[in-house]
Write a protein that holds these residues in place. Structure first.
Motif, short mmCIF file in Angstrom:
data_model
loop_
_atom_site.label_atom_id
_atom_site.label_comp_id
_atom_site.label_asym_id
_atom_site.label_seq_id
_atom_site.Cartn_x
_atom_site.Cartn_y
_atom_site.Cartn_z
N UNK A 118 4.83 3.97 6.81
CA UNK A 118 4.97 4.97 5.75
C UNK A 118 6.15 4.61 4.84
N UNK A 119 7.26 4.25 5.47
CA UNK A 119 8.48 3.94 4.69
C UNK A 119 8.24 2.72 3.79
N UNK A 120 7.61 1.69 4.36
CA UNK A 120 7.37 0.47 3.58
C UNK A 120 6.46 0.77 2.39
N UNK A 121 5.45 1.59 2.60
CA UNK A 121 4.53 1.94 1.50
C UNK A 121 5.30 2.59 0.36
N UNK A 122 6.14 3.56 0.71
CA UNK A 122 6.88 4.28 -0.34
C UNK A 122 7.92 3.39 -1.00
N UNK A 123 8.57 2.55 -0.20
CA UNK A 123 9.59 1.66 -0.76
C UNK A 123 8.95 0.69 -1.76
N UNK A 124 7.75 0.22 -1.43
CA UNK A 124 7.09 -0.74 -2.32
C UNK A 124 6.62 -0.10 -3.63
N UNK A 125 6.52 1.23 -3.64
CA UNK A 125 6.15 1.91 -4.89
C UNK A 125 7.31 1.88 -5.90
N UNK A 126 8.52 1.70 -5.41
CA UNK A 126 9.70 1.62 -6.31
C UNK A 126 10.41 0.30 -6.02
N UNK A 127 9.85 -0.80 -6.48
CA UNK A 127 10.28 -2.12 -6.00
C UNK A 127 11.70 -2.54 -6.37
N UNK A 128 12.29 -1.92 -7.38
CA UNK A 128 13.57 -2.48 -7.85
C UNK A 128 14.81 -1.72 -7.44
N UNK A 129 14.68 -0.76 -6.54
CA UNK A 129 15.86 0.08 -6.32
C UNK A 129 16.52 -0.11 -4.95
N UNK A 130 15.89 -0.82 -4.02
CA UNK A 130 16.44 -0.91 -2.65
C UNK A 130 16.91 -2.33 -2.35
N UNK A 131 18.18 -2.66 -2.68
CA UNK A 131 18.65 -4.03 -2.48
C UNK A 131 18.58 -4.49 -1.03
N UNK A 132 18.62 -3.57 -0.06
CA UNK A 132 18.63 -4.01 1.33
C UNK A 132 17.23 -4.32 1.86
N UNK A 133 16.20 -3.94 1.12
CA UNK A 133 14.85 -4.23 1.61
C UNK A 133 14.25 -5.43 0.87
N UNK A 134 14.10 -5.30 -0.43
CA UNK A 134 13.49 -6.43 -1.14
C UNK A 134 14.00 -6.47 -2.58
N UNK A 135 15.32 -6.66 -2.68
CA UNK A 135 15.95 -6.67 -3.99
C UNK A 135 15.34 -7.71 -4.92
N UNK A 136 14.82 -8.80 -4.35
CA UNK A 136 14.30 -9.88 -5.20
C UNK A 136 12.78 -9.88 -5.30
N UNK A 137 12.12 -8.89 -4.75
CA UNK A 137 10.66 -8.75 -4.81
C UNK A 137 9.94 -9.99 -4.28
N UNK A 138 10.38 -10.48 -3.14
CA UNK A 138 9.70 -11.66 -2.59
C UNK A 138 8.88 -11.33 -1.34
N UNK A 139 9.08 -10.15 -0.78
CA UNK A 139 8.39 -9.83 0.48
C UNK A 139 6.98 -9.32 0.23
N UNK A 140 6.04 -9.71 1.08
CA UNK A 140 4.71 -9.09 1.00
C UNK A 140 4.72 -7.85 1.91
N UNK A 141 3.55 -7.21 2.00
CA UNK A 141 3.47 -5.93 2.73
C UNK A 141 3.96 -6.06 4.18
N UNK A 142 3.44 -7.05 4.92
CA UNK A 142 3.80 -7.11 6.34
C UNK A 142 5.27 -7.53 6.51
N UNK A 143 5.79 -8.32 5.59
CA UNK A 143 7.22 -8.67 5.66
C UNK A 143 8.09 -7.44 5.36
N UNK A 144 7.61 -6.60 4.45
CA UNK A 144 8.37 -5.37 4.16
C UNK A 144 8.40 -4.47 5.39
N UNK A 145 7.23 -4.32 6.04
CA UNK A 145 7.18 -3.48 7.25
C UNK A 145 8.13 -4.05 8.30
N UNK A 146 8.12 -5.36 8.47
CA UNK A 146 8.97 -5.98 9.49
C UNK A 146 10.45 -5.76 9.19
N UNK A 147 10.80 -5.86 7.92
CA UNK A 147 12.20 -5.66 7.52
C UNK A 147 12.63 -4.20 7.77
#
Ligand code: S3P
Length: 192
Positions: A118-147
């Motif tokens: 759930x968290x990864x889905x919502x975080x990916x909807x706002x891709x540019x605001x969370x530097x600790x998850x995917x500040x550079x927009x390089x992670x795919x869905x499963x990498x985001x969940x893992x992070x």
């Protein structure tokens, strides 16, 4: 022993991982209580005069955490429903601030819990605001969940140690979560 008179409840504090809905729930709960809605990240951005993402990039996380603690201390003395940043309870000083405010009866702390998916889905909807998850927009869905999972495993004990109440919000709207939180903050009065 603390024999001073208990203070009255001044604020409800929402804690939880990025993407759990703290800001939207805080706005709705504030409306229901007719209290001001406060947002720690917004207060920090007012102070640093730039975005948190930009500040992380130029000054680093340690400098951010210092400012975050100072702003938390100020915010806890304000009346309202406070949405905190997801990293607040990771700092021992912040946990002490939250736990002391609870013990004094000033703060009611509510942990909005959600699964990594759930968290990864919502975080990916706002891709540019969370530097600790995917500040550079390089992670795919499963990498985001893992992070998210990796960070959440470290943080869950901190969230739990600060919380008076926990709400599992995966299948609930912000309004439904706010209704549940309302019962914790302002329980209905019973007639005798
Ligand atoms: C952070 C969460 C963010 C923001 C900063 C660090 C964290 O707030 O404070 O990017 O460490 O979890 P949200 O939880 O509102 O996204």
């Amino acid at each position: 022993m603390n024999d001073s008179a208990p203070a009255s409840l001044q604020n409800a504090v929402l804690i939880g991982f990025m993407g759990c809905g703290k800001s939207s729930v805080a706005r709705r709960l504030a409306q229901l209580l007719n209290w001001p809605s406060l947002d720690l990240d917004a207060q920090i951005e007012d102070r640093i005069n730039t975005s948190i993402k930009e500040f992380f990039a130029t000054h680093g996380e340690v400098a951010f955490r210092q400012i975050e603690s100072e702003e938390l201390q100020k915010a806890l003395s304000q009346h309202g429903v406070l949405a905190t940043g997801g990293g607040v309870p990771t700092q021992s000083h912040n946990r002490e601030l939250l736990q002391n405010a609870q013990k004094m009866g000033v703060s009611c702390v509510i942990y909005l819990r959600a699964t990594p998916e759930t968290l990864a889905t919502r975080i990916r909807r706002q891709p540019d605001v969370r530097p600790l998850i995917d500040g550079n927009r390089v992670l795919d869905w499963s990498e985001t969940v893992a992070r998210v999972q990796f960070l959440l495993e470290q943080r869950a004990p901190f969230y739990e140690s600060c919380a008076d109440f926990i709400i599992d919000g995966d299948t609930l709207s912000a309004h439904q979560i706010a209704q549940i939180a309302l019962a914790f903050v302002a329980p209905p009065k019973t007639c005798s």
